[in-house]
Design a protein around this motif. Structure first.
Motif: not given
Length: 452
Positions: A95-99
């Protein structure tokens, strides 16, 4: 008898020799004296909070120019290597990489769109307006900036959660692409708004008639009238303090933009900087004076001690330290946006030309504020909350998974914010009951100073 008759001489003698004893009401006078001491302490305590909060905003702002590009690059490399390495039973991207990818794309698109905005034309268009029109425009821009800050973070949070929401849930949104274009449109509009603000301030500085600058500064004193006679609780004062931190940091950045633009126009001649310096000092001084007077009378009328600012500082420090934990629920720059209403993306798009000047400040600033935050958390005896909150989050997430060996994925900002608001009930400090409420405040309130 004659001696008991009222007379003017007897009345004058009684008035001249009459006495009284303050110790008969000592508690009242002691309270009044403490109020005076509280007002004397407010400038020091408030400015310590303001300086710490400004450095927090600065760190979130510099993050966009330093760590975010590197994180976006790593996420993009991960995206490219997936066809070669395979998923390996894990999710496509964390999720952090997507954001990070979404933030990077928003910055690139808005940066490209800003090339079509002519700053010189905007400056001369604003300069041709009358003083009254510019005053009205500047007030409207301030209101629009607060509205944009409040609704803009909701738009970004909705995008991040839509892009990282677990697929097992029933779809209840319009899709990632519409949310993405809404976020790009918002960041671009907010950047244009800040540019107009900077242009208006630049016109006020360069005008031969300083009446516009004086009128714009008078807005700060009007703020005193609208705040000091309203009822405030500790939480409402905390929200207003966060709003003041964000407003002061934004004004400092706008002043920096004005100075850099003027220096650039005059071939970086330091003599012109000396011409601008008195006006800059006057604007900063009026801002500080208004904040001090406003907070001094608010604490006086609502019987709030000056020690409350140490609690506010500890709450902000706790937010920073907890964002460095392994099970952090959100990125630190996003938590600052929710807490203070400061969204760094539009401002970063505007000052992109001074990229090399901003990179050099990031690492040192991060080290300093992280060390200060650890110190404030330790002084407030809030160290235990870091570990208790992490344990509570883990215990909530583990029973929901059939396979305990598989680590629970971070499911975006919204669900974790809900967990965060529930956790302080089980980790409330024994000696400080108000900290639970302070830690739960994670949304910038536009009208936080209008409680009546």
């Amino acid at each position: 008898p004659l001696k008991n008759r009222p007379s003017l001489l007897r009345f004058m003698c009684a008035e001249l020799t009459r006495g009284y004893f303050l110790e008969h009401n000592g508690a009242k006078y002691t309270e009044r004296r403490e109020r005076v001491y509280t007002c004397m302490r407010i400038p020091r305590e408030l400015e310590r909070l303001m300086i710490f909060g400004i450095f927090l905003c600065l760190d979130a702002f510099l993050y966009v120019f330093t760590l975010l590009p590197l994180r976006t690059l790593l996420a993009f490399l991960r995206l490219l290597t997936i066809p070669c390495c395979g998923l390996g039973g894990s999710r496509f991207l964390q999720p952090a990489q997507v954001c990070d990818l979404l933030k990077g794309l928003i910055m690139v698109l808005c940066y490209s769109m800003m090339h079509y905005v002519d700053y010189a034309m905007m400056y001369h268009l604003i300069r041709g307006q009358s003083v009254i029109k510019l005053y009205i425009i500047y007030n409207m821009l301030e209101v629009a900036d607060r509205l944009f800050s409040s609704f803009g973070q909701d738009i970004l949070d909705a995008l991040y959660w839509t892009a990282t929401e677990p697929k097992s849930r029933k779809r209840a949104h319009i899709g990632v692409i519409p949310h993405f274009f809404m976020a790009v449109f918002y960041v671009f509009l907010h950047a244009i708004l800040i540019m107009v603000q900077a242009s208006t301030l630049n016109v006020a500085f360069n005008s031969h008639n300083k009446s516009l600058l004086t009128i714009m500064m008078s807005n700060n004193f009007v703020e005193i009238k609208g705040s000091v006679f309203k009822k405030f609780e500790k939480n409402n004062l905390f929200q207003m303090s966060n709003s003041d931190i964000k407003e002061r940091f934004t004004n400092y950045v706008l002043l920096l933009i004005v100075c850099l633009r003027n220096m650039e126009q005059f071939s970086w001649n330091t003599d012109h900087l000396l011409v601008l310096l008195p006006d800059v000092v006057m604007v900063i001084t009026s801002e500080v004076m208004v904040d001090v007077v406003k907070h001094a009378f608010i604490t006086k009328f609502n019987d709030i001690t000056a020690d409350v600012y140490s609690e506010y500082k500890a709450s902000l420090a706790f937010e920073l330290v907890s964002s460095r934990q392994q099970n952090a629920y959100t990125d630190y720059s996003d938590s600052v946006a929710r807490r203070m209403g400061f969204i760094p993306l539009p401002l970063a798009v505007l000052v992109r030309r001074y990229f090399h000047l901003l990179i050099t400040m990031k690492v040192l600033n991060s080290i300093v504020i992280l060390g200060k935050s650890c110190r404030y958390v330790k002084e407030a005896n809030m160290e235990g909350k870091l570990f208790k909150r992490q344990t509570a989050q883990t215990s909530k997430q583990t029973p929901k998974k059939a396979n305990p060996a598989k680590s629970p994925p971070t499911s975006g900002n919204t669900s974790l914010i809900i967990q965060y608001s529930e956790t302080p009930q089980s980790t409330e400090l024994k000696h400080r009951a108000t900290n639970k409420d302070l830690l739960e405040i994670d949304r910038f309130t536009i009208c936080g100073n209008r409680i009546g």
